[in-house]
Design a protein around this motif. Structure first.
Motif, short mmCIF file in Angstrom:
data_model
loop_
_atom_site.label_atom_id
_atom_site.label_comp_id
_atom_site.label_asym_id
_atom_site.label_seq_id
_atom_site.Cartn_x
_atom_site.Cartn_y
_atom_site.Cartn_z
N SER A 137 6.36 55.05 104.40
CA SER A 137 6.14 53.74 103.80
C SER A 137 6.63 53.68 102.36
CB SER A 137 4.64 53.41 103.83
OG SER A 137 4.15 53.48 105.14
N GLN A 139 9.06 54.85 100.85
CA GLN A 139 10.49 54.73 100.56
C GLN A 139 11.20 53.72 101.43
OE1 GLN A 139 12.33 58.59 100.06
NE2 GLN A 139 10.39 59.50 99.46
N LEU A 140 10.42 52.99 102.19
CA LEU A 140 11.04 52.03 103.10
C LEU A 140 11.74 50.92 102.33
CD1 LEU A 140 11.52 51.03 105.95
CD2 LEU A 140 9.20 50.07 105.96
N GLY A 142 13.15 50.96 99.42
CA GLY A 142 14.43 51.43 98.89
C GLY A 142 15.48 51.51 99.98
N ARG A 143 15.08 51.95 101.14
CA ARG A 143 16.00 52.04 102.26
C ARG A 143 16.53 50.66 102.65
NH1 ARG A 143 19.22 55.84 104.35
NH2 ARG A 143 19.66 55.46 106.55
N ASP A 145 16.75 48.05 100.74
CA ASP A 145 17.66 47.58 99.69
C ASP A 145 19.04 48.21 99.83
OD1 ASP A 145 15.10 47.40 97.08
OD2 ASP A 145 15.71 45.97 98.62
N GLU A 146 19.08 49.48 100.15
CA GLU A 146 20.37 50.16 100.31
C GLU A 146 21.18 49.55 101.46
OE1 GLU A 146 18.49 54.31 98.66
OE2 GLU A 146 18.90 54.05 100.81
N SER B 2 21.07 49.64 93.69
CA SER B 2 19.96 50.54 93.46
C SER B 2 20.45 51.97 93.57
CB SER B 2 18.87 50.29 94.50
OG SER B 2 19.37 50.49 95.80
N GLN B 5 18.48 56.76 97.19
CA GLN B 5 17.31 57.62 97.26
C GLN B 5 17.40 58.46 98.52
OE1 GLN B 5 13.70 55.29 96.99
NE2 GLN B 5 14.83 53.66 95.99
N LEU B 7 15.34 59.77 101.51
CA LEU B 7 14.07 59.58 102.18
C LEU B 7 13.54 60.93 102.58
CD1 LEU B 7 14.66 56.43 104.37
CD2 LEU B 7 13.35 56.61 102.30
#
Lengths: 344, 165
Positions: A137, A139-140, A142-143, A145-146, B2, B5, B7
């Motif tokens: 959860s 880092q979801l 950010g994922r 957004d990428e 961004s 990152q 994961l």
């Protein structure tokens, strides 16, 4: 966040997802996808019949065939949504019949026709898919957004899915397939409905994934685009794999070449002098290019290079010399499937 | 853009534990249920249906008790209120028994037609989580019918001296 354009360069590679999940498939060696004598029928319709092929890791394999040849059925089996009647498929060394969860964890499937939850926003759709793959959860966000950045969906992130055009939905579908960083990508007609810029982006994303070691299987009827994207090709017809080759080896197959010349008579004389068989030289006033043109069937690219040099030396005043179709299209058009009425 | 990152695996509770079609994880169940409810809450037809239901319940109460309250003796109100309450409860139960399975089955069928069911099936959600998640969403939706009937049910229950048990 400003909208990037394809002119800004290739999209950045996606960061890897380190699941360290116990369901991660074993076997980093060996082909990414293996189909061994797979058959599947729907009532009296034999969709896939004794199909066998392999798709290597770190490469893009194109699946080409006429409508109804079993491409989508095969892809459903690879996504563990259908079980074969006989034979088996292995995805990353794992048989979906034995451990479908392990297969689903590593497969990103993009169907040719799919729906999105129309009342959900674009970002929400990706978030739901991330949660469906049990991504952490924290880092979801950010994922998501990428992926929005990668597929040029940032301006649409807060729009409901039902307002998206077909091409935009295709991009969303690809983002959905990528959300959990799959090691195997199964893409059914991914370029359908995409504008040229989006197709370039798709090409870059697919090549990038393959360069990172993923196994990519793509089906499409847009053979010109597949040729730029794929390393290998499997031709299907009637539920079977009828041919398989690397794109490089297709260059060694015969295909027609178009020769354009500034001077009709010079081209005729040069071709006769070199004893090249052709179907006649069309005068410039009857061609769309305005130049005299002839089409010749040549066995391979090396012969084509020699012919160009010889024609130039013979004074043919060549202005254009190139294949009339891509290697993939030429190979497909030479197949039995293409000869049948209604194929493709 | 961004910063990319990486994961990383979350804590153990974030990792799927169950395998197979009968695996049932709270995260999966909650996801499917919330997905269903979110779509329902964003549908205008849903609010129209609830409004109609509320008006029907209040209408039954008003039509059933109105004349009695106006013309009859006070001691006659109780039995009639009890009867109206029973009628309303039958409607509530009937609605819930219809709504819950119809919504769940319709949702699965609708997702199949829309092409979103296959998307869920291709994910790590188990079939049990998908089906039970939709069933739970249907149940919670059915509860909405009960809740909206309460403003009509409670006064009539009080008038009819109907106890909780």
């Amino acid at each position: 966040m400003t909208q990037s354009t394809p002119a800004d360069g290739p999209p950045p590679p996606l960061p890897p997802v380190d699941h360290a999940s116990p369901q991660r498939a074993p076997g980093p060696e060996g082909p990414g996808i293996v189909a061994e004598h797979v058959s599947r029928a729907f009532g009296s319709v034999q969709a896939v019949a004794d199909l066998s092929f392999t798709a290597p890791r770190g490469a893009v394999t194109a699946l080409v065939g006429p409508n109804g040849c079993g491409k989508s059925t095969l892809m459903l089996m690879l996504a563990s949504l259908l079980a074969p009647d006989s034979g088996r498929v292995l995805v990353g060394g794992v048989d979906p019949a034995e451990d479908s969860a392990a297969v689903r964890a590593q497969v990103g499937w993009m169907p040719d026709q799919f729906g999105a939850w129309d009342s959900l926003r674009v970002a929400e759709v990706l978030e739901v898919m991330g949660r469906a793959y049990f991504l952490p959860s924290a880092q979801l966000r950010g994922r998501v957004d990428e992926l929005l950045e990668l597929l040029d969906l940032v301006p649409l992130a807060q729009q409901p899915a039902h307002v998206l055009s077909r091409g935009q939905k295709q991009r969303l579908g690809l983002a959905r397939a990528l959300v959990h960083d799959p090691q195997v990508l199964v893409l059914d007609e991914p370029a359908s409905g995409l504008d040229p810029a989006s197709r370039r982006r798709l090409l870059q994303v697919v090549r990038s994934r393959a360069a990172d070691g993923a196994t990519v299987l793509v089906s499409s009827h847009i053979l010109g685009e597949l040729e730029e994207m794929a390393d290998h090709v499997v031709f299907m017809d009637g539920g079977r794999a009828v041919d398989a080759s690397s794109l490089r080896d297709l260059a060694a197959r015969p295909r027609p070449w178009r020769i354009s010349s500034l001077h009709h008579q010079a081209l005729v004389e040069a071709l006769d002098q070199l004893q090249v068989r052709h179907g006649g030289v069309v005068a410039g006033d009857r061609t769309t290019s305005g130049h005299a043109e002839a089409v010749v069937e040549l066995p391979d690219d090396a012969t084509a290079a020699r012919l160009l040099a010889d024609l130039t030396a013979a004074g043919a005043r060549i202005i254009g010399f190139g294949p009339t179709t891509g290697r993939l299209e030429a190979a497909y058009l030479a197949s039995d499937a293409a000869q049948r009425e209604g194929a493709l | 853009m961004s910063t990319p990152q990486t994961l990383e695996a979350g804590p153990g509770t974030d990792r799927p534990r169950g395998r197979g079609r009968y695996a049932l994880r709270w995260r999966g169940l909650r996801l499917v249920t919330s997905l269903e409810l979110r779509q329902r809450l964003r549908s205008k037809r849903w609010y129209v249906a609830l409004a109609v239901w509320t008006l029907v319940m209040m209408g039954i109460g008003a039509l059933g008790l109105g004349p009695t309250l106006y013309s009859a003796q006070w001691e006659d109100v109780g039995p009639i209120a009890a009867m109206v309450f029973s009628l309303q409860m039958i409607l509530v139960l009937f609605a819930m028994l219809l709504v819950v399975p119809a919504l769940s089955a319709g949702s699965i069928n609708g997702d199949r037609t829309a092409g979103t069911l296959a998307t869920l099936q291709a994910s790590l959600l188990s079939p049990a989580e998908i089906v039970l998640g939709k069933l739970l969403a249907g149940f919670l939706t059915g509860l909405a019918f009960l809740v909206l009937a309460l403003p009509s049910l409670v006064p009539i229950a009080l008038l009819g001296s109907i106890g909780i048990l």
